[in-house]
Design a protein around this motif. Sequence first.
Motif, PDB file in Angstrom:
ATOM      1  N   THR A  98       3.924  -7.259  14.690  1.00  0.00           N
ATOM      2  CA  THR A  98       4.831  -7.291  13.533  1.00  0.00           C
ATOM      3  C   THR A  98       4.573  -8.537  12.698  1.00  0.00           C
ATOM      4  O   THR A  98       4.504  -8.473  11.462  1.00  0.00           O
TER       5      THR A  98
ATOM      6  N   PRO B 113      12.370  -4.258  19.122  1.00  0.00           N
ATOM      7  CA  PRO B 113      11.366  -5.047  18.392  1.00  0.00           C
ATOM      8  C   PRO B 113      10.843  -6.260  19.154  1.00  0.00           C
ATOM      9  O   PRO B 113       9.836  -6.836  18.760  1.00  0.00           O
TER      10      PRO B 113
ATOM     11  N   TRP C 239      13.010 -13.114  14.740  1.00  0.00           N
ATOM     12  CA  TRP C 239      13.845 -13.275  13.545  1.00  0.00           C
ATOM     13  C   TRP C 239      13.482 -14.551  12.789  1.00  0.00           C
ATOM     14  O   TRP C 239      13.399 -14.560  11.559  1.00  0.00           O
TER      15      TRP C 239
ATOM     16  N   GLY D  87      12.322 -12.678   9.819  1.00  0.00           N
ATOM     17  CA  GLY D  87      13.610 -12.162   9.349  1.00  0.00           C
ATOM     18  C   GLY D  87      13.823 -12.314   7.862  1.00  0.00           C
ATOM     19  O   GLY D  87      14.336 -11.409   7.182  1.00  0.00           O
TER      20      GLY D  87
ATOM     21  N   VAL E 101      10.726  -5.825   7.446  1.00  0.00           N
ATOM     22  CA  VAL E 101      10.707  -5.151   8.741  1.00  0.00           C
ATOM     23  C   VAL E 101      11.919  -4.241   8.923  1.00  0.00           C
ATOM     24  O   VAL E 101      13.069  -4.683   8.779  1.00  0.00           O
ATOM     25  N   GLN E 102      11.641  -2.989   9.257  1.00  0.00           N
ATOM     26  CA  GLN E 102      12.648  -2.024   9.677  1.00  0.00           C
ATOM     27  C   GLN E 102      12.371  -1.653  11.133  1.00  0.00           C
ATOM     28  O   GLN E 102      11.298  -1.935  11.667  1.00  0.00           O
ATOM     29  N   VAL E 103      13.350  -1.016  11.768  1.00  0.00           N
ATOM     30  CA  VAL E 103      13.222  -0.644  13.180  1.00  0.00           C
ATOM     31  C   VAL E 103      13.360   0.872  13.314  1.00  0.00           C
ATOM     32  O   VAL E 103      14.186   1.501  12.650  1.00  0.00           O
TER      33      VAL E 103
ATOM     34  N   LEU F  22      15.769  -4.925  10.471  1.00  0.00           N
ATOM     35  CA  LEU F  22      15.435  -5.636  11.704  1.00  0.00           C
ATOM     36  C   LEU F  22      16.684  -6.195  12.387  1.00  0.00           C
ATOM     37  O   LEU F  22      16.808  -6.110  13.618  1.00  0.00           O
TER      38      LEU F  22
ATOM     39  N   TRP G 242      20.645 -13.657  12.998  1.00  0.00           N
ATOM     40  CA  TRP G 242      20.517 -12.482  12.143  1.00  0.00           C
ATOM     41  C   TRP G 242      21.869 -11.899  11.728  1.00  0.00           C
ATOM     42  O   TRP G 242      21.920 -10.968  10.925  1.00  0.00           O
TER      43      TRP G 242
END
Length: 354
Positions: A78, A94, A105, A109, A114-116, A322, A352
Motif C-alpha cells: 500500500t 489493511p 495511518w 492516512g 486508500v480505501q479498504v 482507510l 485516524w
Amino acid sequence: MAPTTFGVIGTGWRSAFFVRLARMAPERFRVAGVVSRSAERGAGFGVPAFGSAADLLAAEEPEFVIVSVPWAVTPDATRELVGLGARVLAETPPAPDLPGLRALWADVGASGLVQVAEQYLLMPAHAARLAVVREGLIGEPTSVQVSSTHLYHAVAMIRGLLGVGCEPAVVSARSFTAPLADPLTPDGWTGDATPRERATTIATLDWGGRSGLYDFTDNQWWNPLRARRIVVRGSAGELVDDHIVRLADPLTPVASQLVRRQTGIDLNLEGFDLDHISLDGRVVYRNPFSGARFSEDDLGVASLLERTGAWARGEGPAPYPLAEGLQDHLVSLAIEESAATGRDVTTAVEPWAS
C-alpha cells in the motif's frame, strides 16, 4: 460507459476472485494487469502480468489498484502504491496488528488515496437491511447481533448498522469449545462427519448506549450445520434476519418481511439471477448487475469495485476509507485479546479517529 479499470497486486485466491468478476462482466470491469513475483503465476490469470507495481502503472492507467497479498505484506504494498501516486483498494485487514495499523495511518492516512475492500454491507440481503434501518423503520438502532462472519467483517456490519464511528468500545469476549461435525471446507466436502472440537467466540461490544454482540464458530462461513443470524434492535422495533416488527401507531405493532425476487426458479425462464428485494411492496434493493449471474458475495464485491472506480474518477464518495478499515480491525484485535486473557479490553481513540 467505459468499464471500471483496475490492477491487482498478488496472485492468490482472492486476486483470482477479482479477475473472475471482470471476466464475467467485461462491459463493467477491466483488469489492467496483475503484479506477481512469479511470471508463470501471473500469466496464468489470462491478463497482462507485470513484475512490479511501477511496471504496471507505467504500462497502464488503472483507476485504482487492489492490494491482495498476505496481511504482513499489505502495508508495504500500500505504501509503495501511494508513493507512486496510485489510488488503492487494500484487502482486509489493511495491517495485521495494532502497531501496523498505527504505522500505516502515519505513513499514508493523510494521502486520502486508500480505501479498504469491505463488502459485507453491500451484499444484497445486508444492503436491504441497512436501507431499512437507515430509513428509521425500527427507530434509532441501539443494538446489533451478528453470527455470520468473523472479526473485522462482523465488526464492520455491527458498526455500519449502528452508525458507530471511531469512539472507544469496551469489549468483553470469551471462547468456548464443543464438538461439531464440520464436513465442508474451502477445499470442498471432506466426506467426514466426525464431530471435532471447534471454538465459538462470543463478545459484547459496548459503545455506551449502543451495543453489539459478536458470535462466531470456527469455519462458520462454510459449515452447513451453522446458520447465519442478524438482529438489529431499535427504539421502535426490531429486525431479525428478514423479519421486521415495528409500531404502526401506539396501539398497533405490525410485522413485515423482506422478500426476494429470484428468477430462474420453477418455470421462470429469465435465467437464474437475483432481481430485487422488497418490503411491503416496494423495492429496497435492486440488483445493479442483472444478467451477470453473480452470487451475493460477488454482488457485494462488484458493487465495491464500481463504487471505488467512481470515487477514483471523482464521481462518487469514498466507498470505505482507510480509517474505517483500521477501526474495524482495531475492535477485532480487542475481541481476540479479551478472549485470550479473559479480561475486558477498551479500545483507545486512535489518530485516524480525528
